[in-house]
Design a protein around this motif. Sequence first.
Motif, mmCIF file in Angstrom:
data_model
loop_
_atom_site.group_PDB
_atom_site.id
_atom_site.type_symbol
_atom_site.label_atom_id
_atom_site.label_comp_id
_atom_site.label_asym_id
_atom_site.label_seq_id
_atom_site.Cartn_x
_atom_site.Cartn_y
_atom_site.Cartn_z
ATOM 1 N N PHE A 37 0.847 -1.184 0.000
ATOM 2 C CA PHE A 37 0.000 0.000 0.000
ATOM 3 C C PHE A 37 0.883 1.235 0.000
ATOM 4 C CE2 PHE A 37 -2.515 -3.363 1.747
ATOM 5 C CZ PHE A 37 -3.837 -3.085 1.444
ATOM 6 N N ARG A 38 0.304 2.372 -0.353
ATOM 7 C CA ARG A 38 1.028 3.635 -0.244
ATOM 8 C C ARG A 38 0.070 4.743 0.180
ATOM 9 N NH1 ARG A 38 2.409 4.724 -6.651
ATOM 10 N NH2 ARG A 38 0.276 5.313 -7.310
ATOM 11 N N GLN A 39 0.636 5.783 0.794
ATOM 12 C CA GLN A 39 -0.155 6.915 1.243
ATOM 13 C C GLN A 39 0.673 8.185 1.126
ATOM 14 O OE1 GLN A 39 -1.711 6.706 5.273
ATOM 15 N NE2 GLN A 39 -3.454 7.977 4.676
ATOM 16 N N ALA A 40 0.125 9.160 0.429
ATOM 17 C CA ALA A 40 0.730 10.476 0.320
ATOM 18 C C ALA A 40 0.068 11.418 1.316
ATOM 19 C CB ALA A 40 0.582 11.017 -1.095
ATOM 20 N N PRO A 41 0.765 12.479 1.753
ATOM 21 C CA PRO A 41 0.154 13.428 2.689
ATOM 22 C C PRO A 41 -1.153 14.000 2.159
ATOM 23 C CG PRO A 41 2.505 13.829 2.521
ATOM 24 C CD PRO A 41 2.164 12.817 1.458
ATOM 25 N N GLY A 42 -2.179 13.964 2.990
ATOM 26 C CA GLY A 42 -3.470 14.490 2.608
ATOM 27 C C GLY A 42 -4.292 13.609 1.699
ATOM 28 N N LYS A 43 -3.813 12.425 1.394
ATOM 29 C CA LYS A 43 -4.524 11.512 0.513
ATOM 30 C C LYS A 43 -4.822 10.208 1.233
ATOM 31 C CE LYS A 43 -3.416 11.249 -3.797
ATOM 32 N NZ LYS A 43 -2.647 10.976 -5.044
ATOM 33 N N GLU A 44 -5.815 9.497 0.732
ATOM 34 C CA GLU A 44 -6.164 8.208 1.304
ATOM 35 C C GLU A 44 -5.132 7.156 0.938
ATOM 36 O OE1 GLU A 44 -11.055 8.610 1.341
ATOM 37 O OE2 GLU A 44 -10.079 7.184 0.005
ATOM 38 N N ARG A 45 -4.984 6.194 1.816
ATOM 39 C CA ARG A 45 -4.127 5.059 1.532
ATOM 40 C C ARG A 45 -4.710 4.253 0.376
ATOM 41 N NH1 ARG A 45 -3.683 1.952 6.659
ATOM 42 N NH2 ARG A 45 -5.692 1.073 5.983
ATOM 43 N N GLU A 46 -3.850 3.783 -0.513
ATOM 44 C CA GLU A 46 -4.320 3.029 -1.658
ATOM 45 C C GLU A 46 -3.532 1.735 -1.819
ATOM 46 O OE1 GLU A 46 -3.685 4.806 -5.495
ATOM 47 O OE2 GLU A 46 -1.848 5.818 -4.837
ATOM 48 N N LEU A 47 -4.208 0.739 -2.294
ATOM 49 C CA LEU A 47 -3.588 -0.545 -2.581
ATOM 50 C C LEU A 47 -2.793 -0.442 -3.870
ATOM 51 C CD1 LEU A 47 -3.280 -3.598 -1.958
ATOM 52 C CD2 LEU A 47 -5.403 -3.945 -3.248
ATOM 53 N N VAL A 48 -1.555 -0.923 -3.838
ATOM 54 C CA VAL A 48 -0.664 -0.858 -4.984
ATOM 55 C C VAL A 48 -0.553 -2.202 -5.692
ATOM 56 C CG1 VAL A 48 1.710 -0.417 -5.743
ATOM 57 C CG2 VAL A 48 0.646 1.042 -3.998
ATOM 58 N N ALA A 49 -0.282 -3.266 -4.935
ATOM 59 C CA ALA A 49 -0.066 -4.583 -5.523
ATOM 60 C C ALA A 49 -0.300 -5.653 -4.482
ATOM 61 C CB ALA A 49 1.351 -4.706 -6.089
ATOM 62 N N VAL A 50 -0.673 -6.844 -4.944
ATOM 63 C CA VAL A 50 -0.930 -7.993 -4.076
ATOM 64 C C VAL A 50 -0.341 -9.230 -4.721
ATOM 65 C CG1 VAL A 50 -2.687 -9.423 -2.959
ATOM 66 C CG2 VAL A 50 -3.091 -6.971 -3.264
ATOM 67 N N PRO A 87 6.433 11.508 -10.167
ATOM 68 C CA PRO A 87 6.228 12.251 -8.918
ATOM 69 C C PRO A 87 4.981 11.822 -8.154
ATOM 70 C CG PRO A 87 6.966 13.734 -10.622
ATOM 71 C CD PRO A 87 6.731 12.410 -11.289
ATOM 72 N N GLU A 88 3.931 11.429 -8.848
ATOM 73 C CA GLU A 88 2.718 11.000 -8.171
ATOM 74 C C GLU A 88 2.856 9.663 -7.461
ATOM 75 O OE1 GLU A 88 1.655 10.762 -12.683
ATOM 76 O OE2 GLU A 88 3.016 11.914 -11.401
ATOM 77 N N ASP A 89 3.982 8.974 -7.642
ATOM 78 C CA ASP A 89 4.266 7.762 -6.883
ATOM 79 C C ASP A 89 4.792 8.071 -5.485
ATOM 80 O OD1 ASP A 89 3.590 5.923 -8.975
ATOM 81 O OD2 ASP A 89 5.542 6.321 -9.887
ATOM 82 N N THR A 90 5.073 9.319 -5.190
ATOM 83 C CA THR A 90 5.608 9.718 -3.897
ATOM 84 C C THR A 90 4.642 9.355 -2.766
ATOM 85 O OG1 THR A 90 6.964 11.505 -4.779
ATOM 86 C CG2 THR A 90 6.286 11.699 -2.485
ATOM 87 N N GLY A 91 5.180 8.819 -1.682
ATOM 88 C CA GLY A 91 4.374 8.495 -0.522
ATOM 89 C C GLY A 91 5.104 7.539 0.395
ATOM 90 N N ILE A 92 4.451 7.194 1.477
ATOM 91 C CA ILE A 92 4.955 6.158 2.363
ATOM 92 C C ILE A 92 4.387 4.824 1.897
ATOM 93 C CG2 ILE A 92 5.118 5.314 4.725
ATOM 94 C CD1 ILE A 92 4.659 8.160 5.682
ATOM 95 N N TYR A 93 5.262 3.872 1.691
ATOM 96 C CA TYR A 93 4.877 2.552 1.216
ATOM 97 C C TYR A 93 4.898 1.565 2.374
ATOM 98 C CZ TYR A 93 4.956 3.995 -3.645
ATOM 99 O OH TYR A 93 4.672 4.597 -4.847
ATOM 100 N N TYR A 94 3.808 0.827 2.502
ATOM 101 C CA TYR A 94 3.634 -0.143 3.569
ATOM 102 C C TYR A 94 3.415 -1.532 2.995
ATOM 103 C CZ TYR A 94 2.386 4.024 6.326
ATOM 104 O OH TYR A 94 2.372 5.248 6.944
ATOM 105 N N CYS A 95 4.007 -2.533 3.610
ATOM 106 C CA CYS A 95 3.594 -3.890 3.309
ATOM 107 C C CYS A 95 2.614 -4.361 4.368
ATOM 108 C CB CYS A 95 4.782 -4.849 3.184
ATOM 109 S SG CYS A 95 5.724 -5.141 4.686
#
Length: 121
Positions: A37-50, A87-95
């Motif tokens: 998952f990833r989350q940018a400031p001010g944006k909702e967390r989104e699923l990237v890959a599974v 640039p829009e890929d910027t964010g915190i990435y979580y597994c």
Amino acid sequence: QVQLVESGGGLVQAGGSLRLSCAASGLTFGRYVMGWFRQAPGKERELVAVISSVDSIYYADSVKGRFSISRDNAENTVYLQMNSLKPEDTGIYYCATDSYSRVRGGNPSYWGQGTQVTVSS
């Protein structure tokens, strides 16, 4: 207890690549679905890959063709290879991990601490 530790984030120019890693412990790794998952400031967390326990794979449309998820069950590690970064890929990435339905639904039970990815233009 289940622990997930991400690494590999950093600062990269647009068009560059990064490989994220997530090391898991406290679970029978090969039996669990792993997601990024990833989350940018001010944006909702989104699923990237599974990637599922039988290696079926899902990608968000925004990263399809650029990102690749894989797992090494012998090393209890899941990877996210990120190419052609924007640039829009910027964010915190979580597994994260849980059943397939919970990961795809955005509410897995177990999360890592996150790793920052910053893509500059």
